[in-house]
Design an enzyme around this catalytic site. Structure first.
Site, PDB file in Angstrom:
ATOM      1  N   LYS A 172       1.155  14.564   0.200  1.00 24.65           N
ATOM      2  CA  LYS A 172      -0.222  14.865  -0.227  1.00 24.65           C
ATOM      3  C   LYS A 172      -0.405  16.357  -0.549  1.00 24.65           C
ATOM      4  O   LYS A 172      -1.405  16.766  -1.107  1.00 24.65           O
ATOM      5  CB  LYS A 172      -1.215  14.412   0.839  1.00 24.65           C
ATOM      6  CG  LYS A 172      -1.225  12.896   1.042  1.00 24.65           C
ATOM      7  CD  LYS A 172      -2.211  12.485   2.130  1.00 24.65           C
ATOM      8  CE  LYS A 172      -2.094  11.016   2.511  1.00 24.65           C
ATOM      9  NZ  LYS A 172      -2.848  10.112   1.616  1.00 24.65           N
ATOM     10  N   HIS A 193       0.795  -1.236   0.000  1.00 30.80           N
ATOM     11  CA  HIS A 193       0.000   0.000   0.000  1.00 30.80           C
ATOM     12  C   HIS A 193       0.822   1.279   0.000  1.00 30.80           C
ATOM     13  O   HIS A 193       0.263   2.368   0.095  1.00 30.80           O
ATOM     14  CB  HIS A 193      -0.926   0.051   1.212  1.00 30.80           C
ATOM     15  CG  HIS A 193      -1.987  -0.983   1.200  1.00 30.80           C
ATOM     16  ND1 HIS A 193      -3.227  -0.771   0.659  1.00 30.80           N
ATOM     17  CD2 HIS A 193      -1.987  -2.260   1.666  1.00 30.80           C
ATOM     18  CE1 HIS A 193      -3.964  -1.869   0.796  1.00 30.80           C
ATOM     19  NE2 HIS A 193      -3.231  -2.786   1.398  1.00 30.80           N
ATOM     20  N   THR A 219      -8.315   6.639  -2.021  1.00 26.35           N
ATOM     21  CA  THR A 219      -9.678   6.090  -2.098  1.00 26.35           C
ATOM     22  C   THR A 219     -10.698   7.202  -1.870  1.00 26.35           C
ATOM     23  O   THR A 219     -11.845   7.092  -2.310  1.00 26.35           O
ATOM     24  CB  THR A 219      -9.896   4.961  -1.070  1.00 26.35           C
ATOM     25  OG1 THR A 219      -9.320   5.365   0.173  1.00 26.35           O
ATOM     26  CG2 THR A 219      -9.266   3.667  -1.535  1.00 26.35           C
ATOM     27  N   LYS A 233      -7.961  14.119   3.975  1.00 29.98           N
ATOM     28  CA  LYS A 233      -7.081  12.941   3.955  1.00 29.98           C
ATOM     29  C   LYS A 233      -6.081  13.124   5.075  1.00 29.98           C
ATOM     30  O   LYS A 233      -6.032  14.186   5.692  1.00 29.98           O
ATOM     31  CB  LYS A 233      -6.368  12.843   2.612  1.00 29.98           C
ATOM     32  CG  LYS A 233      -5.736  14.173   2.183  1.00 29.98           C
ATOM     33  CD  LYS A 233      -5.159  14.179   0.799  1.00 29.98           C
ATOM     34  CE  LYS A 233      -6.111  14.159  -0.343  1.00 29.98           C
ATOM     35  NZ  LYS A 233      -6.326  12.880  -0.965  1.00 29.98           N
ATOM     36  N   ARG A 234      -5.251  12.104   5.358  1.00 29.26           N
ATOM     37  CA  ARG A 234      -4.213  12.295   6.358  1.00 29.26           C
ATOM     38  C   ARG A 234      -3.288  13.444   5.949  1.00 29.26           C
ATOM     39  O   ARG A 234      -3.114  13.714   4.760  1.00 29.26           O
ATOM     40  CB  ARG A 234      -3.384  11.011   6.517  1.00 29.26           C
ATOM     41  CG  ARG A 234      -4.058   9.962   7.357  1.00 29.26           C
ATOM     42  CD  ARG A 234      -4.348  10.461   8.759  1.00 29.26           C
ATOM     43  NE  ARG A 234      -3.138  10.627   9.526  1.00 29.26           N
ATOM     44  CZ  ARG A 234      -2.748   9.830  10.501  1.00 29.26           C
ATOM     45  NH1 ARG A 234      -3.495   8.802  10.856  1.00 29.26           N
ATOM     46  NH2 ARG A 234      -1.628  10.036  11.162  1.00 29.26           N
ATOM     47  N   LYS A 254     -14.514   8.128  -3.610  1.00 33.69           N
ATOM     48  CA  LYS A 254     -15.751   8.484  -2.887  1.00 33.69           C
ATOM     49  C   LYS A 254     -16.310   9.796  -3.420  1.00 33.69           C
ATOM     50  O   LYS A 254     -17.521   9.954  -3.615  1.00 33.69           O
ATOM     51  CB  LYS A 254     -15.473   8.577  -1.382  1.00 33.69           C
ATOM     52  CG  LYS A 254     -15.074   7.255  -0.765  1.00 33.69           C
ATOM     53  CD  LYS A 254     -14.405   7.402   0.598  1.00 33.69           C
ATOM     54  CE  LYS A 254     -13.664   6.108   0.939  1.00 33.69           C
ATOM     55  NZ  LYS A 254     -12.688   6.273   2.024  1.00 33.69           N
TER      56      LYS A 254
HETATM   57  C1  26V Z   1       2.677   4.972   6.639  1.00 33.55           C
HETATM   58  C2  26V Z   1       3.622   5.733   7.275  1.00 33.55           C
HETATM   59  C3  26V Z   1       4.247   5.231   8.496  1.00 33.55           C
HETATM   60  C4  26V Z   1       5.421   5.961   8.991  1.00 33.55           C
HETATM   61  C5  26V Z   1       5.721   7.298   8.452  1.00 33.55           C
HETATM   62  C6  26V Z   1       4.974   7.831   7.340  1.00 33.55           C
HETATM   63  C7  26V Z   1       3.950   6.963   6.730  1.00 33.55           C
HETATM   64  C8  26V Z   1       3.309   7.389   5.608  1.00 33.55           C
HETATM   65  C9  26V Z   1       2.361   6.616   4.999  1.00 33.55           C
HETATM   66  C10 26V Z   1       2.045   5.413   5.503  1.00 33.55           C
HETATM   67  C11 26V Z   1       1.016   4.665   4.747  1.00 33.55           C
HETATM   68  C12 26V Z   1       0.681   3.340   5.255  1.00 33.55           C
HETATM   69  C13 26V Z   1      -0.080   2.554   4.296  1.00 33.55           C
HETATM   70  C14 26V Z   1      -1.314   3.238   3.777  1.00 33.55           C
HETATM   71  O1  26V Z   1      -2.186   3.636   4.522  1.00 33.55           O
HETATM   72  N1  26V Z   1      -1.386   3.363   2.477  1.00 33.55           N
HETATM   73  C15 26V Z   1      -2.541   3.887   1.805  1.00 33.55           C
HETATM   74  O2  26V Z   1      -3.337   2.788   1.394  1.00 33.55           O
HETATM   75  C16 26V Z   1      -4.504   3.174   0.707  1.00 33.55           C
HETATM   76  C17 26V Z   1      -5.289   1.915   0.436  1.00 33.55           C
HETATM   77  O3  26V Z   1      -4.615   1.116  -0.476  1.00 33.55           O
HETATM   78  C18 26V Z   1      -4.150   3.935  -0.552  1.00 33.55           C
HETATM   79  O4  26V Z   1      -5.339   4.354  -1.174  1.00 33.55           O
HETATM   80  C19 26V Z   1      -3.272   5.133  -0.228  1.00 33.55           C
HETATM   81  O5  26V Z   1      -2.847   5.754  -1.413  1.00 33.55           O
HETATM   82  C20 26V Z   1      -2.084   4.698   0.595  1.00 33.55           C
HETATM   83  O6  26V Z   1      -1.328   5.799   1.044  1.00 33.55           O
END
Ligand code: 26V
Length: 748
Positions: free
Chosen positions: A488, A298, A590, A482-483, A594
């Site tokens: 982003k 992801h 996602t 979004k986060r 929506k």
């Molecule tokens: C995790 C972390 C952890 C540590 C520091 C920064 C950081 C930045 C991003 C993440 C993302 C973790 C995985 C995640 O949530 N990915 C999201 O998954 C969605 C479903 O597939 C996708 O639509 C998003 O584009 C993707 O960012």
């Protein structure tokens, strides 16, 4: 499910003298008793979906809708003098951070609705994602004690199915809580709660504790192993009850999906059980694992790719560390016969004294998938290039999807009713039917525009009630929710707003249609720069909204505590969805789907699923700008943001606000954001090309602004998005998983 009996049960509920909480529990329990009594056929093969996050949101209205009693229940209780809408205050089940967790929830919904047997496994955190509020524009985090007031009537504690999870220093009891997912089938989300000692309980206390200290890392490893081992332990044990030790048949009945690498310890636990408890050879056990596991990636962000120090794992899980090391050697032996040294190093399970969880997942999985076409291509070309070269058959794309039940039928009843009137009910089972609604038909456009106006009004009322800000009624509603993360590029939107603000003040935009910018985002507690960006946007909101010269034409609001339930209000009430990540960084997104489903146009970059959204609407209905993924490397090679800004003084004017005293900055947070644009910090200067893409972003925003003046044309774009969104339904995504990865044969 016996609907009539449920209606009778609801009618029999006496409301007198009861609190909202008591009634919430009673009504929910009445529904639960009906669900639990519905007989289920034993499935031939079940998907186990391992995810450390499930962002389910509020279940009450969703479940009543799924049971087909929502409207009638509202009427029944209205007659009793009780308004079910008060349950809009019920806490969301926010056991996830963002996209990955919400995707898991959408997939559970779709699998149940399509009749596929799927069980979700995760952790029942006592505290979910923190609650956010703003104080002087700064994010304050509060623990999310989601069970405290309303409890959890939608889950059943199954103490009879508890299981021990053994660490070197303690044994923890994993107690399952089962939440039924109601659809054509009733599936289960099983979340484990850690019990035993106070130390044990810590494991399921918080979602994602900070992992930048050794203790934090250990706790995270404990969480990951805890739920993976509990689930695998139960699945293997139940299998042996029916099939003895005939594990060759395991993949006939089970398929495991790893939602990112967070449950990769499930692989080690599976191998450990099969070899240690059931005495299979290691080779045999690996062979069965390879037929059972699959992995979805992801993110390609290096900081988010999990690697655990071998020493750290050894400290609390020596057997697991041993198994992973053995797997490393086993894989190496397999590769050494035919692969190059470079390739085997890149694919290695142990690298530099750490376990690469992604490499474990890729090695052991039968299928590895990315979540949008561009993302899967990046996995093949960059992140897993060696594995792709040597085992290309494993790799495939399954573009994400979102459930049209929560994200259309529930949150936009007006649009759903319009579809019902136009098409009957068939679209509810296949969103492709929406294409029959012609976007050039005048009546359709009128009906759609009227619905959008209602949803905008409802959103404005909601925001006024929650935030105390009265939105401009006749403006274009532009949302970025979004986060909060640098990639982003909420910062780029902030700078664009300032640019518009100065131009409006200078009288340079005479025909400007009023625009409202709506932000919603939580920043990770320890992510200082992201928190500074929140403060910056709140500062801008104060400046713009307080300026009589512009505040009838430009407005900014950053809503507090954005989450699933807030999204259900913002998304239907939005005209323009901002999806402006630096190309190559957003795996899919996602939220973009929506918004599309609710008839917002996308203003975005060619990143993640945006590309496929543009494809699905054939071009002109959306607004695309910015550097493309194929250009980025070249741009970066010659890019100097200082020089870039020196040649573009209007951009300088907006970036200067970060340091020139326009906004109070006692702690120097804004100055640090400024530094991130122009200096080498933990990333290169303007690593995410915020400034580089800003001029085109502005042009595109102004193009939207101009186009919106032709109301009919704009409604056409919006309606075309809504009616072409079938490809982004999680029903489509789950069908693809079922066919290409899980090999489920269900006649439905
Ligand atoms: C995790 C972390 C952890 C540590 C520091 C920064 C950081 C930045 C991003 C993440 C993302 C973790 C995985 C995640 O949530 N990915 C999201 O998954 C969605 C479903 O597939 C996708 O639509 C998003 O584009 C993707 O960012």
């Amino acid at each position: 499910m016996n609907r009539d009996r449920l209606i009778e049960k609801l009618k029999a509920i006496d409301v007198t003298g009861k609190t909202e909480q008591e009634l919430y529990t009673e009504i929910s329990k009445a529904c639960m008793s009906e669900i639990m009594e519905t007989p289920q056929k034993a499935p031939a093969k079940t998907v186990s979906y391992f995810s450390v996050e499930f962002l389910m949101g509020r279940m009450f209205f969703n479940n009543l809708m799924a049971l087909g009693v929502l409207d009638e229940a509202k009427e029944i209780f209205e007659e009793k003098g009780f308004d079910l809408n008060c349950f809009e205050d019920v806490e969301d089940a926010a056991l996830g951070n963002g996209g990955l967790g919400r995707l898991a929830a959408c997939y559970l919904d779709s699998a149940a609705n399509l009749g596929y047997p799927m069980c979700g496994y995760g952790i029942r955190y006592q505290y979910g994602l923190f609650k956010q509020r703003f104080e002087d524009g700064c994010q304050i985090e509060e623990a999310d004690d989601w069970l405290k007031i309303w409890g959890d009537p939608w889950s059943v504690r199954r103490a009879d199915e508890k299981i021990d999870v053994v660490f070197k220093d303690m044994t923890v009891t994993a107690v399952p809580y089962d939440m039924p997912i109601y659809g054509k089938r009733i599936n289960t989300l099983r979340l484990f709660q850690a019990e035993g000692s106070p130390e044990a309980e810590k494991i399921s206390e918080y979602l994602y504790p900070a992992d930048d200290t050794e203790d934090g890392k250990l706790l995270r490893i404990r969480q990951e192993y805890f739920f993976s081992a509990a689930a695998v332990g139960q699945l293997v044990k139940n299998f042996t009850k029916k099939n003895g030790k005939n594990f060759d048949r395991f993949p006939e009945f089970h398929v495991f999906q790893l939602n990112d690498t967070h449950a990769v310890f499930a692989v080690a636990e599976f191998l450990r059980l099969l070899t240690k408890e059931y005495k299979l050879t290691f080779v045999h056990a690996v062979d069965i694992a390879k037929k059972t596991f699959n992995y979805t990636n992801h993110t390609i962000l290096p900081e988010a790719l999990e690697c655990w120090d071998v020493k750290l794992v050894e400290k609390i899980l020596p057997e697991v560390a041993h198994i992973l090391t053995r797997l490393h050697l086993h894989a190496k032996r397999e590769w050494d016969m035919s692969y190059s040294v470079e390739d085997t190093t890149e694919m290695s399970i142990v690298r530099g004294g750490r376990f690469s969880m992604a490499n474990v997942a890729v090695y052991v999985s039968g299928r590895v998938n990315g979540v949008a076409e561009i993302h899967t291509e990046i996995l093949k070309k960059r992140l897993f290039a060696a594995a792709y070269k040597n085992a290309s058959y494993k790799f495939l794309n399954v573009t994400n999807g979102v459930t049209p039940r929560r994200w259309l039928m529930l949150c936009n009843r007006e649009l759903a009713d319009f579809y019902d009137e136009s098409l009957g009910l068939k679209w509810r089972f296949d969103l492709n039917e929406l294409r029959e609604i012609h976007c050039t038909n005048e009546n359709n456009l009128k009906a759609f525009a009227a619905i959008k106006a209602i949803k905008k009004r409802q959103l404005a009322e909601y925001i006024e009630q929650k935030e105390g800000v009265k939105l401009l009624p006749d403006a274009i509603y532009v949302s970025q929710v979004k986060r909060l993360h640098e990639y982003k590029r909420q910062l780029m939107t902030a700078l664009a707003i300032l640019y518009l603000y100065f131009d409006l003040k200078d009288g340079k935009l005479p025909d400007f249609t009023p625009m409202v910018f709506i932000f919603g985002a939580k920043a990770a507690g320890g992510y200082k720069r992201a928190k500074a960006i929140i403060k910056f946007i709140n500062d801008i909101a104060e400046l713009v909204n307080g300026d009589e010269e512009v505040n009838a034409r430009l407005q900014v609001v950053f809503v507090q505590n954005y989450g699933v339930s807030y999204a259900e209000k913002i998304i239907p009430g939005t005209d323009v969805s901002l999806q402006v990540s630096t190309a190559g960084f957003e795996a899919s997104g996602t939220g973009n789907m929506k918004f599309m489903m609710n008839g917002a146009v996308t203003l975005g970059t060619l990143d993640g699923a945006n590309i496929e959204i543009v494809e699905a609407t054939r071009g002109w209905h959306n607004y695309i700008f910015g550097a493309k993924v194929t250009e980025i490397e070249k741009i970066k090679a010659n890019y100097d943001p200082c020089e870039f800004v020196a040649q573009n003084l209007k951009i300088k004017r907006v970036t200067d606000t970060l340091t020139d005293g326009t906004f109070e900055d006692e702690g120097g947070e804004l100055k640090e954001v400024y530094a991130s644009l122009f200096e080498q910090t933990y990333n290169s200067p303007d690593h995410y090309l915020v400034l580089y893409d800003l001029p085109q972003y502005l042009e595109t925003l102004l193009m939207v602004n101009r186009d919106y003046q032709d109301k009919e044309l704009f409604a056409r774009k919006q309606l075309a998005n809504a009616t072409h969104s079938a490809r982004f339904s999680s029903d489509r995504a789950i069908e693809e998983y079922a066919e290409k990865i899980w090999k489920l044969n269900i006649s439905h």
